[in-house]
Each structure stands twice: as structure tokens, then as C-alpha cells.
Design a protein around this motif. Sequence first.
Motif, PDB file in Angstrom:
ATOM      1  N   TYR A   4     102.412  25.050  46.379  1.00 17.32           N
ATOM      2  CA  TYR A   4     101.155  24.581  46.962  1.00 17.32           C
ATOM      3  C   TYR A   4     100.026  25.579  46.684  1.00 17.32           C
ATOM      4  N   VAL A   5     100.314  26.864  46.862  1.00 18.71           N
ATOM      5  CA  VAL A   5      99.332  27.909  46.586  1.00 18.71           C
ATOM      6  C   VAL A   5      98.977  27.921  45.106  1.00 18.71           C
ATOM      7  N   ASP A   6      99.982  27.844  44.244  1.00 23.30           N
ATOM      8  CA  ASP A   6      99.758  27.822  42.797  1.00 23.30           C
ATOM      9  C   ASP A   6      98.849  26.658  42.414  1.00 23.30           C
ATOM     10  N   GLN A   7      99.135  25.477  42.951  1.00 25.25           N
ATOM     11  CA  GLN A   7      98.313  24.306  42.631  1.00 25.25           C
ATOM     12  C   GLN A   7      96.892  24.455  43.158  1.00 25.25           C
ATOM     13  N   ALA A   8      96.738  25.030  44.341  1.00 23.01           N
ATOM     14  CA  ALA A   8      95.406  25.228  44.908  1.00 23.01           C
ATOM     15  C   ALA A   8      94.572  26.166  44.029  1.00 23.01           C
ATOM     16  N   ILE A   9      95.175  27.245  43.567  1.00 22.28           N
ATOM     17  CA  ILE A   9      94.460  28.185  42.698  1.00 22.28           C
ATOM     18  C   ILE A   9      94.109  27.503  41.385  1.00 22.28           C
ATOM     19  N   ARG A  10      95.053  26.752  40.831  1.00 25.62           N
ATOM     20  CA  ARG A  10      94.804  26.065  39.555  1.00 25.62           C
ATOM     21  C   ARG A  10      93.675  25.042  39.679  1.00 25.62           C
ATOM     22  N   ARG A  11      93.580  24.362  40.837  1.00 27.44           N
ATOM     23  CA  ARG A  11      92.471  23.412  41.049  1.00 27.44           C
ATOM     24  C   ARG A  11      91.125  24.144  41.027  1.00 27.44           C
ATOM     25  N   VAL A  12      91.068  25.305  41.668  1.00 32.07           N
ATOM     26  CA  VAL A  12      89.825  26.083  41.680  1.00 32.07           C
ATOM     27  C   VAL A  12      89.465  26.518  40.267  1.00 32.07           C
TER      28      VAL A  12
ATOM     29  N   GLY B  73      85.784  24.920  37.733  1.00 32.91           N
ATOM     30  CA  GLY B  73      84.541  25.594  37.372  1.00 32.91           C
ATOM     31  C   GLY B  73      84.760  26.901  36.662  1.00 32.91           C
ATOM     32  N   PRO B  74      83.666  27.611  36.493  1.00 29.19           N
ATOM     33  CA  PRO B  74      83.708  28.849  35.698  1.00 29.19           C
ATOM     34  C   PRO B  74      84.173  30.083  36.471  1.00 29.19           C
ATOM     35  N   VAL B  75      85.262  29.968  37.228  1.00 26.97           N
ATOM     36  CA  VAL B  75      85.819  31.134  37.912  1.00 26.97           C
ATOM     37  C   VAL B  75      86.658  31.893  36.891  1.00 26.97           C
ATOM     38  N   VAL B  76      86.251  33.101  36.600  1.00 24.36           N
ATOM     39  CA  VAL B  76      86.922  33.869  35.558  1.00 24.36           C
ATOM     40  C   VAL B  76      88.057  34.706  36.137  1.00 24.36           C
ATOM     41  N   GLU B  77      87.821  35.337  37.257  1.00 26.44           N
ATOM     42  CA  GLU B  77      88.813  36.240  37.832  1.00 26.44           C
ATOM     43  C   GLU B  77      89.784  35.472  38.717  1.00 26.44           C
ATOM     44  N   ILE B  78      91.060  35.656  38.469  1.00 26.79           N
ATOM     45  CA  ILE B  78      92.092  34.985  39.249  1.00 26.79           C
ATOM     46  C   ILE B  78      92.013  35.388  40.712  1.00 26.79           C
ATOM     47  N   GLN B  79      91.663  36.653  40.992  1.00 25.08           N
ATOM     48  CA  GLN B  79      91.555  37.100  42.377  1.00 25.08           C
ATOM     49  C   GLN B  79      90.485  36.290  43.126  1.00 25.08           C
ATOM     50  N   ARG B  80      89.362  36.036  42.495  1.00 21.61           N
ATOM     51  CA  ARG B  80      88.309  35.226  43.125  1.00 21.61           C
ATOM     52  C   ARG B  80      88.786  33.784  43.313  1.00 21.61           C
ATOM     53  N   ALA B  81      89.490  33.262  42.322  1.00 20.43           N
ATOM     54  CA  ALA B  81      90.025  31.902  42.430  1.00 20.43           C
ATOM     55  C   ALA B  81      91.021  31.822  43.585  1.00 20.43           C
ATOM     56  N   ALA B  82      91.841  32.862  43.739  1.00 17.85           N
ATOM     57  CA  ALA B  82      92.821  32.876  44.828  1.00 17.85           C
ATOM     58  C   ALA B  82      92.120  32.901  46.185  1.00 17.85           C
ATOM     59  N   ILE B  83      91.054  33.681  46.299  1.00 14.85           N
ATOM     60  CA  ILE B  83      90.318  33.737  47.567  1.00 14.85           C
ATOM     61  C   ILE B  83      89.687  32.384  47.871  1.00 14.85           C
ATOM     62  N   LEU B  84      89.087  31.748  46.877  1.00 14.72           N
ATOM     63  CA  LEU B  84      88.502  30.422  47.090  1.00 14.72           C
ATOM     64  C   LEU B  84      89.576  29.400  47.465  1.00 14.72           C
ATOM     65  N   ALA B  85      90.730  29.471  46.821  1.00 15.18           N
ATOM     66  CA  ALA B  85      91.832  28.564  47.149  1.00 15.18           C
ATOM     67  C   ALA B  85      92.315  28.797  48.571  1.00 15.18           C
ATOM     68  N   MET B  86      92.415  30.052  48.975  1.00 18.40           N
ATOM     69  CA  MET B  86      92.869  30.348  50.337  1.00 18.40           C
ATOM     70  C   MET B  86      91.853  29.875  51.370  1.00 18.40           C
TER      71      MET B  86
END
Length: 84
Positions: A34-42, A46-59
Amino acid sequence: MSSKKTSVRVSIMGEEYSIRSDETPEHTRAVAEYVDQAIRRVVSAGPVVEIQRAAILAMLQITDELFKARESSAELTTAMKSLK
């Protein structure tokens, strides 16, 4: 929930993690997926380059889902109590 901790290997965004949990391995894998899919959706939205930022947005999105589910549950509980 069992009383024995188990260790489960999961993959999130291609990174392997070993998770120790009281939950079943199936539950832990489902949560990680579920977490993996949420990060992948973020990342795909859009243009989220850093995975850490994508993870925070997903969380933040997952936490919003949690808060809404809790609110809905509380409203349902209140409605059920009023039926007594």
C-alpha cells in the motif's frame, strides 16, 4: 495480532526492507505494498524528483485517509448510539 514478532522482507520503491512486526507476514506485506503504491502514485502524478519528498507526500495522503476513516467511524458510532 499475534504475540510473536516476525521479520518480513518487503520492497518499497525498489529498496528492500526487513520489517519486524507483531502482525502476520501477509498483513505486513499488504501494508508495505500500500505504501509502495501510494509513493508510486505521487511520483507518476507530477515532477517530484526526490523519492523522500514523494514518500512524505504519500504519507500525508495516507494520513488524510486515516483521519477521514476515523471521523467516519466516530460519526457511525454516534449514529448507532442514538438508535438505542
